[in-house]
Design an enzyme around this catalytic site. Structure first.
Site, short mmCIF file in Angstrom:
data_model
loop_
_atom_site.label_atom_id
_atom_site.label_comp_id
_atom_site.label_asym_id
_atom_site.label_seq_id
_atom_site.Cartn_x
_atom_site.Cartn_y
_atom_site.Cartn_z
CB VAL A 135 -0.93 0.05 1.24
CG1 VAL A 135 -1.82 1.30 1.18
CG2 VAL A 135 -1.77 -1.20 1.34
CB ILE A 139 3.56 6.37 1.46
CG1 ILE A 139 3.54 7.30 0.26
CG2 ILE A 139 3.01 7.08 2.69
CD1 ILE A 139 2.14 7.68 -0.20
N GLY A 190 2.48 5.93 -19.40
CA GLY A 190 2.80 4.71 -18.67
C GLY A 190 2.20 4.63 -17.28
CD GLU A 193 -0.36 -2.07 -16.39
OE1 GLU A 193 -0.02 -2.49 -17.52
OE2 GLU A 193 0.42 -1.98 -15.44
CE LYS A 208 -2.38 0.10 -4.17
NZ LYS A 208 -2.07 1.25 -5.06
N GLY A 305 5.44 3.08 -8.59
CA GLY A 305 6.68 3.26 -9.33
C GLY A 305 7.77 2.37 -8.78
#
Length: 432
Positions: A135, A139, A190, A193, A208, A305
């Site tokens: 999740v 972070i 990007g 999807e 999440k 990312g």
């Protein structure tokens, strides 16, 4: 399990995330060894696609297509799983745990669906399973919920936890473009999807939220418990009208504890423009947690990312490796017991934004107001927008005072049955 040569790690999956994790473990090997006090060695990597070895720059001796080469290696103490999904990954993680290996995963679907079972299995075999990267990418939110906020009774979570949808709604709001155009932008960059359903339908966010609510409220939350709506019904005018009322629109994940009940829902929401979450734009994520001692605290950063996610994964690996080096017992898993009931969406109480197309003639608003009043829903404000002379229709936008969801849905059906109502374009909940 690990000798003087250091602590050895096996990596499952060499996609975008796995490739970055391998680069961090190999490229930062000296710095990680200084932090840990011994070497942290990537012993073997697994992927069914041999071409991934080349693109990730993996030496032949570190690559395999056979999971047994990791699972049956007694020197590998930690398995990192970044395969995704809940089939092969589920079986590999269970086998790793039963063979006494610690597990680090970024797999939100797997944790959301199988956490109680995997926690119990890890406790039985005296190993850890860590999932900070599941999740919020980089972070830190899982560890705070498991440890730092333990003294709190957490009452609510409000979160923007899908970067793709947040990028799309940000573009729609700032550029006055519709959903399809914003989605194409996200795909071109990007962020989305080719098949974006998991993101735009709120599935990713529901996994999440199930994890966050499970940890916050110490109760089992299944993905199917989470009420879910996506963002595909939003149009550019919704953002313009919301701004006129002083609101922004976000795909919001909400978990609230009320007595013995928990509500968990993911859907577009209107947020006051001066609210911190309303200012979270682009691919960034933010999670607001409210505890009885801390009040509201916000965790903010890049929610996805390869680099942020690899940060969380390698940090989890280091935590486990330190305990191994020091000979410490595994940290206890979060206690999860099914003691709270899930509040049906029909029982929630909130305000609503309604956009509808109606006949452009006198008395329309009176008929609509009567239906709302008969269902104990009072109007906070109403405005007529964009009359169409050719079709003799007008667009009406209504903001309500708080009302029960079941009453609002009943009123919606009754309004749709009116001959003067051509369509109800959108109904969005408001979180003040």
């Amino acid at each position: 399990m690990s000798g003087s040569k250091g602590i050895e790690v096996g990596l499952m999956g060499l996609g975008v995330i796995g490739s970055e994790v391998s680069r961090v473990l190999r490229g930062k090997a000296d710095a990680l060894a200084v932090q840990l006090g011994c070497d942290l060695l990537l012993k073997k990597t697994l992927d069914c696609d041999v071409s991934k070895k080349i693109s990730a720059g993996i030496p032949d001796e570190l690559f395999t297509t056979n999971a047994d080469d990791l699972l049956n290696d007694p020197d590998i103490s930690i398995i990192i799983e970044v395969i995704g999904g809940d089939t092969h990954a589920y079986n590999y993680i269970k086998e790793a745990i039963t063979k006494g290996k610690h597990v680090v995963t970024a797999n939100k679907e797997l944790i959301a669906k199988h956490a109680p079972e995997l926690f119990a299995l890890a406790s039985k075999h005296r190993v850890e399973i860590r999932f900070e990267a599941s999740v919020g990418g980089g972070i830190p939110i899982i560890s705070p919920l498991k440890q730092d906020l333990q003294a709190n009774k957490i009452s609510s979570i409000h979160a923007i936890i899908n970067g793709t949808t947040n990028y799309i709604v940000t573009r729609m709001a700032k550029e006055n473009i519709d959903f399809t155009a914003a989605l194409k932008q996200a795909q071109k960059l990007g962020y989305a999807e080719a098949n974006p359903a998991n993101d735009i339908e709120g599935i990713d966010a529901s996994y999440k939220l199930a994890i966050l609510a499970m940890l916050a409220f110490r109760t089992e939350i299944r993905p199917e418990d989470v009420y879910r709506e996506g963002i595909s019904r939003l149009i550019s005018r919704d953002f313009l009208y919301a701004r006129e009322f002083g609101y922004a629109i976000k795909l919001l994940a909400i978990a609230k504890q009320e007595g013995d009940s928990v509500q968990v829902r993911v859907h577009p929401s209107l947020l006051p423009e001066d609210m911190l979450l309303a200012e979270v734009d682009g691919v960034f994520n933010a999670i607001e947690v409210e505890g009885d001692l801390t009040g509201k605290v916000i965790f903010y950063g890049r929610g996805a990312g390869p680099r942020p996610t690899s940060s969380a994964i390698v940090s989890d690996v280091l935590r486990i490796a330190r305990d191994i080096k020091l000979g410490l017992n595994p940290k206890p898993q979060a206690e999860v017991t099914r003691v709270k009931k899930i509040m049906p969406i029909a029982d929630i109480l909130t305000r609503y934004y309604i956009r509808m197309t109606t006949a452009d003639k006198a008395g329309v608003l009176a008929q609509i107001s009567k239906i709302l009043g008969d269902n104990s829903i009072s109007i906070a404000s109403a405005i007529q927008k964009e009359a169409d002379e050719k079709s003799k229709t007008a667009e009406i936008v209504i903001m309500t005072h708080p009302a029960q969801e079941s009453a609002m849905q009943r009123a919606r059906r009754e309004m749709e049955a009116l001959s003067v109502v051509k369509s109800i374009g959108n109904l969005i909940r408001v979180e003040d």
